[in-house]
Each structure stands twice: as structure tokens, then as C-alpha cells.
Motif scaffolding. Structure first.
Motif, PDB file in Angstrom:
ATOM      1  N   ASP A 253       1.501  -7.145  35.600  1.00  0.00           N
ATOM      2  CA  ASP A 253       1.707  -7.956  36.796  1.00  0.00           C
ATOM      3  C   ASP A 253       0.449  -7.873  37.664  1.00  0.00           C
ATOM      4  O   ASP A 253       0.200  -6.841  38.290  1.00  0.00           O
ATOM      5  N   PRO A 254      -0.366  -8.923  37.709  1.00  0.00           N
ATOM      6  CA  PRO A 254      -1.603  -8.895  38.483  1.00  0.00           C
ATOM      7  C   PRO A 254      -1.389  -8.569  39.965  1.00  0.00           C
ATOM      8  O   PRO A 254      -2.237  -7.939  40.596  1.00  0.00           O
ATOM      9  N   GLU A 255      -0.268  -8.975  40.525  1.00  0.00           N
ATOM     10  CA  GLU A 255       0.000  -8.693  41.938  1.00  0.00           C
ATOM     11  C   GLU A 255       0.244  -7.206  42.158  1.00  0.00           C
ATOM     12  O   GLU A 255      -0.190  -6.639  43.170  1.00  0.00           O
ATOM     13  N   VAL A 256       0.914  -6.565  41.218  1.00  0.00           N
ATOM     14  CA  VAL A 256       1.136  -5.119  41.317  1.00  0.00           C
ATOM     15  C   VAL A 256      -0.207  -4.402  41.258  1.00  0.00           C
ATOM     16  O   VAL A 256      -0.489  -3.504  42.050  1.00  0.00           O
ATOM     17  N   ARG A 257      -1.083  -4.811  40.349  1.00  0.00           N
ATOM     18  CA  ARG A 257      -2.411  -4.211  40.236  1.00  0.00           C
ATOM     19  C   ARG A 257      -3.180  -4.391  41.533  1.00  0.00           C
ATOM     20  O   ARG A 257      -3.804  -3.472  42.039  1.00  0.00           O
ATOM     21  N   ARG A 258      -3.117  -5.584  42.118  1.00  0.00           N
ATOM     22  CA  ARG A 258      -3.832  -5.860  43.360  1.00  0.00           C
ATOM     23  C   ARG A 258      -3.320  -4.971  44.495  1.00  0.00           C
ATOM     24  O   ARG A 258      -4.112  -4.359  45.218  1.00  0.00           O
ATOM     25  N   VAL A 259      -2.015  -4.874  44.652  1.00  0.00           N
ATOM     26  CA  VAL A 259      -1.438  -4.053  45.723  1.00  0.00           C
ATOM     27  C   VAL A 259      -1.815  -2.583  45.534  1.00  0.00           C
ATOM     28  O   VAL A 259      -2.187  -1.905  46.496  1.00  0.00           O
ATOM     29  N   LEU A 260      -1.732  -2.098  44.323  1.00  0.00           N
ATOM     30  CA  LEU A 260      -2.114  -0.709  44.075  1.00  0.00           C
ATOM     31  C   LEU A 260      -3.587  -0.485  44.423  1.00  0.00           C
ATOM     32  O   LEU A 260      -3.926   0.462  45.129  1.00  0.00           O
ATOM     33  N   ALA A 261      -4.464  -1.363  43.939  1.00  0.00           N
ATOM     34  CA  ALA A 261      -5.905  -1.199  44.156  1.00  0.00           C
ATOM     35  C   ALA A 261      -6.304  -1.355  45.616  1.00  0.00           C
ATOM     36  O   ALA A 261      -7.200  -0.666  46.099  1.00  0.00           O
ATOM     37  N   GLU A 262      -5.623  -2.243  46.322  1.00  0.00           N
ATOM     38  CA  GLU A 262      -6.022  -2.531  47.706  1.00  0.00           C
ATOM     39  C   GLU A 262      -5.271  -1.721  48.756  1.00  0.00           C
ATOM     40  O   GLU A 262      -5.792  -1.495  49.844  1.00  0.00           O
TER      41      GLU A 262
END
Length: 125
Positions: free
Chosen positions: A93-102
Motif C-alpha cells: 500500500d503506497p499510502e501506508v509507506r508514505r505515512v510511515l516514511a513521513e
């Protein structure tokens, strides 16, 4: 996450169990078998790092919400310094990756890109 693989033993000679030649260990490298979601779970990773005087982990991975997150949290509990290479991480899930990274990872680690980390590492040498 890996429940469907529980109890599945891959014979050592099986092609799927082999290390790809592009990332083959060099002579004298230590090879650990990862047995849980965190790279520390069920392995001697902490002992190997401490014996080698390694106090800083740089994390990447293809399961940001699983392996990277779990390993990062355990590394924090072990008082190891941590860097996450955000563009070296991938998740279903790209959104999960984004939230984790940011939002999540910056609380417990330095978060940067592969290029910025490589440039800083080269400059430090």
C-alpha cells in the motif's frame, strides 16, 4: 503477514533458498537466517552487531509496514542508531509507506533518500 509460510521448510539446495549472485556475500561475511518479521526476531543479529562494534543500522526493505517497521522498533529498544532510506522501502500500500516514511519513522530514526545517504557516506570517507 507470513502466516501462509509458517511451517514451510525450503530445502537448503532449493533454488528459491539461494542468495542471488548480485548480492552474494563476500568471503568472511556473516549470514543470518531471518525467522520473524523483525530482522532481530529469532536471529543472532543483535549479538553479531554488538560483537562487530556496529551501533547504527541503515534500513531498507520491501515490506515497510512489516519488516522495516518491526526492525526499526526493535533497534530503537536496543538503543541502536537508526537511518531509514525512504525511497529504498516499498509496501503493498503506497499510502501506508508514505505515512510511515513521513510521519512515523522520523520519530525514531533519521529518514533520508538513498542518494543523499550515499553522498553523505562518500563525503565522510
Amino acid at each position: 503477514m507470513f502466516g501462509r509460510l509458517a511451517g514451510v521448510a525450503m530445502p537448503a539446495g532449493d533454488e528459491g533458498a539461494q542468495i542471488h549472485p548480485d548480492v552474494a556475500p563476500a568471503q568472511g561475511d556473516i549470514i543470518l537466517t531471518k525467522r520473524g518479521v523483525s530482522a532481530f526476531a529469532g536471529s543472532d543479529l543483535d549479538v553479531v552487531l554488538r560483537a562487530g562494534g556496529i551501533e547504527h543500522l541503515v534500513l531498507t526493505g520491501i515490506a515497510t509496514s512489516g519488516v522495516v517497521l518491526s526492525t526499526l522498533r526493535q533497534a530503537a529498544d536496543l538503543d541502536l542508531a537508526r537511518t531509514v532510506l525512504a525511497d529504498g522501502c516499498l509496501d503493498n500500500d503506497p499510502e501506508v509507506r508514505r505515512v510511515l516514511a513521513e510521519k512515523v519513522f522520523p520519530v525514531q530514526a533519521d529518514v533520508t533518500t538513498v542518494a543523499d545517504w550515499a553522498a553523505a557516506t562518500t563525503a565522510a570517507l
